[in-house]
Design a protein around this motif. Structure first.
Motif, PDB file in Angstrom:
ATOM      1  N   SER A  37       1.018  -1.086   0.220  1.00  0.00           N
ATOM      2  CA  SER A  37      -0.084  -0.011   0.005  1.00  0.00           C
ATOM      3  C   SER A  37       0.891   1.276  -0.126  1.00  0.00           C
ATOM      4  N   MET A  38       2.047   1.369   0.650  1.00  0.00           N
ATOM      5  CA  MET A  38       2.982   2.414   0.713  1.00  0.00           C
ATOM      6  C   MET A  38       3.614   2.599  -0.368  1.00  0.00           C
ATOM      7  N   ILE A  39       4.180   1.529  -1.193  1.00  0.00           N
ATOM      8  CA  ILE A  39       4.654   1.717  -2.314  1.00  0.00           C
ATOM      9  C   ILE A  39       3.728   2.250  -3.424  1.00  0.00           C
ATOM     10  N   GLU A  40       2.495   1.958  -3.381  1.00  0.00           N
ATOM     11  CA  GLU A  40       1.510   2.324  -4.175  1.00  0.00           C
ATOM     12  C   GLU A  40       1.295   3.895  -3.968  1.00  0.00           C
ATOM     13  N   GLN A  41       1.444   4.315  -2.972  1.00  0.00           N
ATOM     14  CA  GLN A  41       1.453   5.819  -2.663  1.00  0.00           C
ATOM     15  C   GLN A  41       2.796   6.555  -2.669  1.00  0.00           C
ATOM     16  N   GLY A  42       3.849   5.828  -3.294  1.00  0.00           N
ATOM     17  CA  GLY A  42       5.048   6.597  -3.864  1.00  0.00           C
ATOM     18  C   GLY A  42       5.861   6.976  -2.489  1.00  0.00           C
ATOM     19  N   LYS A  43       5.864   5.919  -1.663  1.00  0.00           N
ATOM     20  CA  LYS A  43       6.661   6.268  -0.266  1.00  0.00           C
ATOM     21  C   LYS A  43       7.903   5.447  -0.155  1.00  0.00           C
ATOM     22  N   ASN A  44       8.854   5.739   0.661  1.00  0.00           N
ATOM     23  CA  ASN A  44      10.170   5.257   0.853  1.00  0.00           C
ATOM     24  C   ASN A  44       9.626   4.249   2.080  1.00  0.00           C
ATOM     25  N   VAL A  45      10.024   2.815   1.765  1.00  0.00           N
ATOM     26  CA  VAL A  45       9.366   1.931   2.725  1.00  0.00           C
ATOM     27  C   VAL A  45      10.562   1.242   3.387  1.00  0.00           C
ATOM     28  N   ARG A  46      10.479   1.021   4.578  1.00  0.00           N
ATOM     29  CA  ARG A  46      11.650   0.121   5.569  1.00  0.00           C
ATOM     30  C   ARG A  46      10.793  -0.876   6.205  1.00  0.00           C
ATOM     31  N   ILE A  47      11.174  -2.049   6.491  1.00  0.00           N
ATOM     32  CA  ILE A  47      10.540  -3.093   7.159  1.00  0.00           C
ATOM     33  C   ILE A  47      11.492  -3.608   8.309  1.00  0.00           C
ATOM     34  N   ILE A  48      10.996  -3.687   9.540  1.00  0.00           N
ATOM     35  CA  ILE A  48      12.159  -3.749  10.509  1.00  0.00           C
ATOM     36  C   ILE A  48      11.393  -5.266  11.228  1.00  0.00           C
ATOM     37  N   HIS A  49      12.228  -6.339  11.018  1.00  0.00           N
ATOM     38  CA  HIS A  49      11.726  -7.749  11.242  1.00  0.00           C
ATOM     39  C   HIS A  49      12.556  -8.395  12.378  1.00  0.00           C
ATOM     40  N   ARG A  50      11.979  -8.867  13.541  1.00  0.00           N
ATOM     41  CA  ARG A  50      12.762  -9.338  14.564  1.00  0.00           C
ATOM     42  C   ARG A  50      13.413 -10.880  14.035  1.00  0.00           C
ATOM     43  N   PRO A  51      12.576 -11.923  13.713  1.00  0.00           N
ATOM     44  CA  PRO A  51      12.910 -13.147  13.041  1.00  0.00           C
ATOM     45  C   PRO A  51      14.075 -13.003  12.049  1.00  0.00           C
ATOM     46  N   LYS A  52      14.513 -14.448  11.788  1.00  0.00           N
ATOM     47  CA  LYS A  52      15.624 -14.462  10.743  1.00  0.00           C
ATOM     48  C   LYS A  52      15.021 -14.113   9.360  1.00  0.00           C
ATOM     49  N   HIS A 100      15.264  -4.969   7.140  1.00  0.00           N
ATOM     50  CA  HIS A 100      16.208  -5.305   8.236  1.00  0.00           C
ATOM     51  C   HIS A 100      15.586  -6.597   9.132  1.00  0.00           C
ATOM     52  N   LYS A 101      16.313  -7.735   9.039  1.00  0.00           N
ATOM     53  CA  LYS A 101      16.001  -8.742   9.779  1.00  0.00           C
ATOM     54  C   LYS A 101      16.688  -8.977  11.013  1.00  0.00           C
ATOM     55  N   GLU A 102      16.357  -9.878  11.827  1.00  0.00           N
ATOM     56  CA  GLU A 102      17.069  -9.865  13.287  1.00  0.00           C
ATOM     57  C   GLU A 102      17.210  -8.798  13.885  1.00  0.00           C
ATOM     58  N   GLU A 103      16.296  -7.678  13.720  1.00  0.00           N
ATOM     59  CA  GLU A 103      16.654  -6.315  14.188  1.00  0.00           C
ATOM     60  C   GLU A 103      15.101  -5.945  15.097  1.00  0.00           C
ATOM     61  N   SER A 104      15.278  -5.635  16.233  1.00  0.00           N
ATOM     62  CA  SER A 104      14.271  -5.027  17.191  1.00  0.00           C
ATOM     63  C   SER A 104      14.019  -3.828  17.274  1.00  0.00           C
ATOM     64  N   LEU A 105      12.797  -3.240  17.336  1.00  0.00           N
ATOM     65  CA  LEU A 105      12.440  -1.906  17.527  1.00  0.00           C
ATOM     66  C   LEU A 105      12.638  -1.717  19.365  1.00  0.00           C
ATOM     67  N   GLU A 106      13.358  -0.538  19.343  1.00  0.00           N
ATOM     68  CA  GLU A 106      13.658  -0.236  20.915  1.00  0.00           C
ATOM     69  C   GLU A 106      13.082   1.059  21.515  1.00  0.00           C
ATOM     70  N   GLU A 107      12.989   1.968  20.324  1.00  0.00           N
ATOM     71  CA  GLU A 107      12.549   3.316  20.902  1.00  0.00           C
ATOM     72  C   GLU A 107      11.825   4.078  19.814  1.00  0.00           C
ATOM     73  N   ILE A 108      10.859   4.958  20.040  1.00  0.00           N
ATOM     74  CA  ILE A 108      10.353   5.774  18.810  1.00  0.00           C
ATOM     75  C   ILE A 108      10.674   7.207  19.324  1.00  0.00           C
ATOM     76  N   ILE A 109      11.473   7.968  18.560  1.00  0.00           N
ATOM     77  CA  ILE A 109      11.898   9.312  18.734  1.00  0.00           C
ATOM     78  C   ILE A 109      11.228  10.375  17.948  1.00  0.00           C
ATOM     79  N   GLY A 110      11.088  11.290  18.803  1.00  0.00           N
ATOM     80  CA  GLY A 110      10.187  12.479  18.309  1.00  0.00           C
ATOM     81  C   GLY A 110       9.707  13.606  19.385  1.00  0.00           C
ATOM     82  N   ASP A 111       9.236  14.743  18.861  1.00  0.00           N
ATOM     83  CA  ASP A 111       8.808  15.555  19.780  1.00  0.00           C
ATOM     84  C   ASP A 111       7.426  15.429  19.969  1.00  0.00           C
TER      85      ASP A 111
END
Length: 442
Positions: A167-182, A208-219
């Motif tokens: 859906s995001m690609i269809e909207q012309g966005k830059n997409v990144r996937i963070i996925h904890r498993p292998k 990004h595989k085998e990577e875990s979200l730890e913090e969401i940063i912003g004001d």
């Protein structure tokens, strides 16, 4: 007789409608804590992606449609407690914050599931979303249409996460996937996960595989995310890390549950008299494994809802069981699976073999023919499971394999089955014929 239904979507409304058809004498009331009933959760990624603009397209029926059938659907009414001994439910009217009690002769718990939200810093910032309800989809769609929303991060590489990526690609966005498993799409075997990953990369999706979200940063709103391996820009974050059954309001000792999932039998009956359940808050019977699993899919929710309705009405129908069939569109690829794998077979005492076959969606003499990769799990006589991937013709063939597995069609019969042929649609030896023939050869 009075039937109280908790939850106004697939299972609850399928059950209520079946009871109404079978028992016009029943009083039926449905309590739904949102104003969203009878809607398509599976259609939401396509709404977000701009396939259609009107959110009303996602609704199958409205409360007034059920009122015509004398089914009293009460939206913005949340059931907050159940007394199974006295057959009473406590309900909160969310419009006026008042509580009241209702009684039942039969109860159908169809509360579905909720999106899992990690307990990490920044999770309450603006532009951090889950996708479980239509109002979630509306919020996401409104945000991604803003010009300053460019970098999208999706946490979770399962079915929903990958559908949202499309859906995001269809909207012309830059997409990144963070996925904890292998691997992405862990439900698939490795060969298929690899194909899916390479396909996503061809659309410039960063993975990004085998990577875990730890913090969401912003004001006030998300600006970037931090994982255990780095920091990445993020204008909008979508959490797709799974779901959990919506059963927190039920006291565990009052109803048999496992990890919050309601235990039922094949008739939809729970551990309490005249209390039924189904859908994403309950287990599903797998006929191949002769066991119960948590499979939160709409197909099962609707079927089990009808079974509950039949039995509440005085019938005696057991759900025949599913075999784990699912399909997903990932950009211009389709992945589907059904049945069990060789690893499942080991646990069941079956000695299954596996084989990967590549064939075509239709005759190469007609333009647009595409490869289909088919992996079969089988013994000497029949097929037990199938996984498939390709750009065309996957879903059609998957359904054929479902029937072959459910009805124990022999490899020889499947090899010679009289499927239709014309160059735009198939090959003279249809893909299913070819697959069965390849493993039937001595």
């Amino acid at each position: 007789m009075r039937l109280v239904v908790i939850g106004g979507n697939a299972t609850g409304l399928s059950g209520a409608s079946k009871v109404r058809r079978e028992r016009p004498d029943f009083e039926i009331v449905v309590y739904e804590k949102t104003d969203e009933i009878s809607y398509s959760q599976c259609g939401m990624p396509y709404y977000v992606g701009g396939l259609y603009d009107d959110k009303e397209t996602l609704f199958v029926k409205k409360p007034e449609d059920f009122q015509k059938d004398d089914i009293d659907v009460k939206i913005f009414h949340e059931v907050i407690d159940i007394d199974f001994d006295s057959k009473r439910v406590k309900v909160k009217d969310l419009n006026n914050d008042k509580e009241f009690e209702d009684t039942y002769d039969y109860l159908l718990i169809a509360t579905g599931a909720k999106a899992k939200i990690p307990k990490i810093p920044g999770v309450n910032l603006q532009n951090v979303h889950v996708l479980k309800h239509i109002y979630h989809a509306v919020d996401i769609k409104e945000n991604i249409e803003k010009k300053d929303i460019k970098d999208i991060v999706i946490v979770g590489g399962g079915y929903v996460g990958l559908e949202v990526a499309e859906s995001m690609i269809e909207q012309g966005k830059n997409v990144r996937i963070i996925h904890r498993p292998k691997r992405l799409m862990e439900i698939a075997d490795e060969e298929f996960s690899d194909i899916i990953e390479e396909h996503l990369k061809s659309f410039n999706i960063k993975i990004h595989k085998e990577e875990s979200l730890e913090e969401i940063i912003g004001d006030k709103k998300v600006e970037k995310i931090k994982t255990d391996k780095g920091e990445y820009p993020c204008d909008l974050l979508i959490l797709s890390i799974g779901i959990a059954p919506n059963t927190d309001f039920i006291k565990g000792q009052d109803l048999k549950m496992e990890k919050g999932i309601i235990v039922t039998d094949r008739y939809g009956r729970t551990s309490r008299e005249n209390v039924y359940s189904g859908g994403d808050c309950a287990f599903v019977y797998n006929r191949l494994k002769d066991d119960y699993e948590y499979i939160p899919l709409g197909t099962y929710a609707n079927k089990i809802g009808r079974v509950c309705g039949i039995n509440i009405s005085g019938g005696n129908t057991a759900y025949r069981g599913g075999i784990g069939t699912s399909v997903v569109k990932i950009l211009d690829l389709t992945y589907g699976k059904t049945g069990i794998t060789d690893k499942d077979g080991e646990k069941l005492g079956l000695s299954l073999k596996s084989k990967m076959i590549t064939t075509y969606s239709h005759a190469k003499t007609y333009p647009g023919s595409e490869k289909i990769h088919i992996k079969l799990f089988y013994d000497e006589k029949k097929i037990y499971g199938v996984q498939m991937i390709g750009k065309k013709g996957v879903a059609k063939r998957l359904d054929i394999f479902v029937l072959a597995i459910e009805h124990s069609i022999s490899l020889e019969d499947l090899n010679y089955a009289d499927f239709c042929y014309a160059p735009p649609y198939a090959t003279p030896w249809e893909a299913v014929n070819i697959a069965a023939g390849a493993i039937n050869e001595k």
